[in-house]
Every structure is written in C-alpha cells, then in structure tokens.
Design an enzyme around this catalytic site. Structure first.
Site, short mmCIF file in Angstrom:
data_model
loop_
_atom_site.label_atom_id
_atom_site.label_comp_id
_atom_site.label_asym_id
_atom_site.label_seq_id
_atom_site.Cartn_x
_atom_site.Cartn_y
_atom_site.Cartn_z
N ASN A 99 0.86 -1.18 0.00
CA ASN A 99 0.00 0.00 0.00
C ASN A 99 0.89 1.24 0.00
O ASN A 99 1.76 1.38 0.86
CB ASN A 99 -0.91 -0.02 1.23
CG ASN A 99 -1.99 1.03 1.16
OD1 ASN A 99 -1.77 2.15 0.74
ND2 ASN A 99 -3.18 0.65 1.59
N HIS A 135 -10.01 -5.32 -3.49
CA HIS A 135 -8.69 -5.68 -2.99
C HIS A 135 -8.78 -5.98 -1.50
O HIS A 135 -9.59 -5.41 -0.78
CB HIS A 135 -7.66 -4.57 -3.27
CG HIS A 135 -8.08 -3.22 -2.79
ND1 HIS A 135 -9.03 -2.44 -3.46
CD2 HIS A 135 -7.70 -2.50 -1.72
CE1 HIS A 135 -9.19 -1.30 -2.80
NE2 HIS A 135 -8.39 -1.32 -1.74
N HIS A 159 -6.93 -6.07 2.18
CA HIS A 159 -5.87 -5.46 2.97
C HIS A 159 -5.32 -6.46 3.97
O HIS A 159 -6.07 -7.19 4.61
CB HIS A 159 -6.40 -4.25 3.75
CG HIS A 159 -6.79 -3.10 2.88
ND1 HIS A 159 -5.93 -2.06 2.60
CD2 HIS A 159 -7.94 -2.81 2.23
CE1 HIS A 159 -6.53 -1.19 1.83
NE2 HIS A 159 -7.76 -1.62 1.58
#
Length: 168
Positions: free
Chosen positions: A49, A119, A121
């Site tokens: 990220n 997506h 995490h």
C-alpha cells in the site's frame, strides 16, 4: 503547535489523480519494484500500500477488474486465500508483528479508497502501534520507508510462493 513534516506526501497531494484504475494499470507496466508489486500469482498479485496504515501494509488484488466479490471465480478466491497465507507467513518472518487486521472495504461508503477494484488489505499490527501521536496528534508514524519494506518482503514472499507451488 508542533509540526511533523512528511515531505513524501506532497507528491500525492499535488499530483494529478489517476483516471484509469491503478490496480489494472500497475501490473501491465512491468515495473514491479517501482510499482511496489511484491508477487504475481496466476489470478492475483500482492502490492504494498502506497499510503499504509502500518509498515508492511499490503494488498492482495485480483487482476480481474471488479468491485463485486460475488463475481470472482473459485480459482481467483482460492488463490487469494493462498496468497493471504504466504503474506501472513512472510510478514511474521520478516517483521514479527503481534497480530493482523485483514479484510475488504467494499464500496466507497465502506471506506474503499479505490472502490471500483476489489482488494484485500493485510495490515500487520504491533502492541502499542497506536500511540499518543495518533490519539492526540491524529498523526500516524510509519518508521520504515516503503523501499526497505519491499526489499525485505519480496524475497520472503517469492520463497514461500515457490515452496507452496512445489507442495501442490
């Protein structure tokens, strides 16, 4: 008033925002280190990220452009979970976290920064990682730069991925 300087943020603040989906664009560029792509699977890839909650905050992203988890095939979902396993193992090995937050933010109202492309995490957590800076200053301190984290994680992920493929 105290000031905390974060000069790397100015690039994001002043840059023109991407028009196309970054999760579709970045893998097609074949500049993995520059784009922070840690590992490529058949159906998904792992990427750091760029604006992490914590050091080691990575995401597992399907190549398929969708924001609907019910549209993903069993193969995509299965590989996503396999990549989650090796991500957790690699993070434990290289960064020694005390725990993890793992999940999806599906839809803009749920907090998805890139709502059009699903997506997952994976956020490593340490005892005390939310400290006075966050509570009183509403400031998060990330003690390691992304390139250092990338250089630690990539070899560990590659090794674990190859071991998993051999066992399958």
């Amino acid at each position: 008033m105290k000031r905390l300087f974060c000069p790397w943020r100015i690039k994001y603040i002043t840059s023109e925002k991407e028009k196309e989906c970054i999760f579709c664009k970045k893998p097609s560029e074949n500049r993995d280190e520059e784009n922070l792509i840690l590992l490529r699977g058949k159906f998904n890839f792992i990427i750091l990220n760029l604006y992490p909650y914590n050091n080691g905050h990575l995401m597992i992203v399907p190549y398929e452009h969708t924001n609907d988890i019910t549209k993903l095939s069993i193969e995509v979902l299965t590989e996503m979970m396999e990549l989650l396993q090796i991500s957790v193992e690699a993070l434990k090995e290289t960064m020694k976290p005390h725990g993890f937050n793992i999940g999806f933010n599906i839809g803009e109202v749920a907090g998805a920064g890139i709502a059009e492309h699903l997506h997952m995490h994976v956020v490593p957590r340490w005892s005390g990682d939310t400290n006075f800076m966050f509570v009183f200053g509403e400031t998060k301190v990330i003690p390691e730069d992304l390139q250092s984290t990338y250089k630690k994680l990539r070899p560990a992920l590659e090794k674990l991925y190859e071991e998993k493929k051999k066992r399958s």
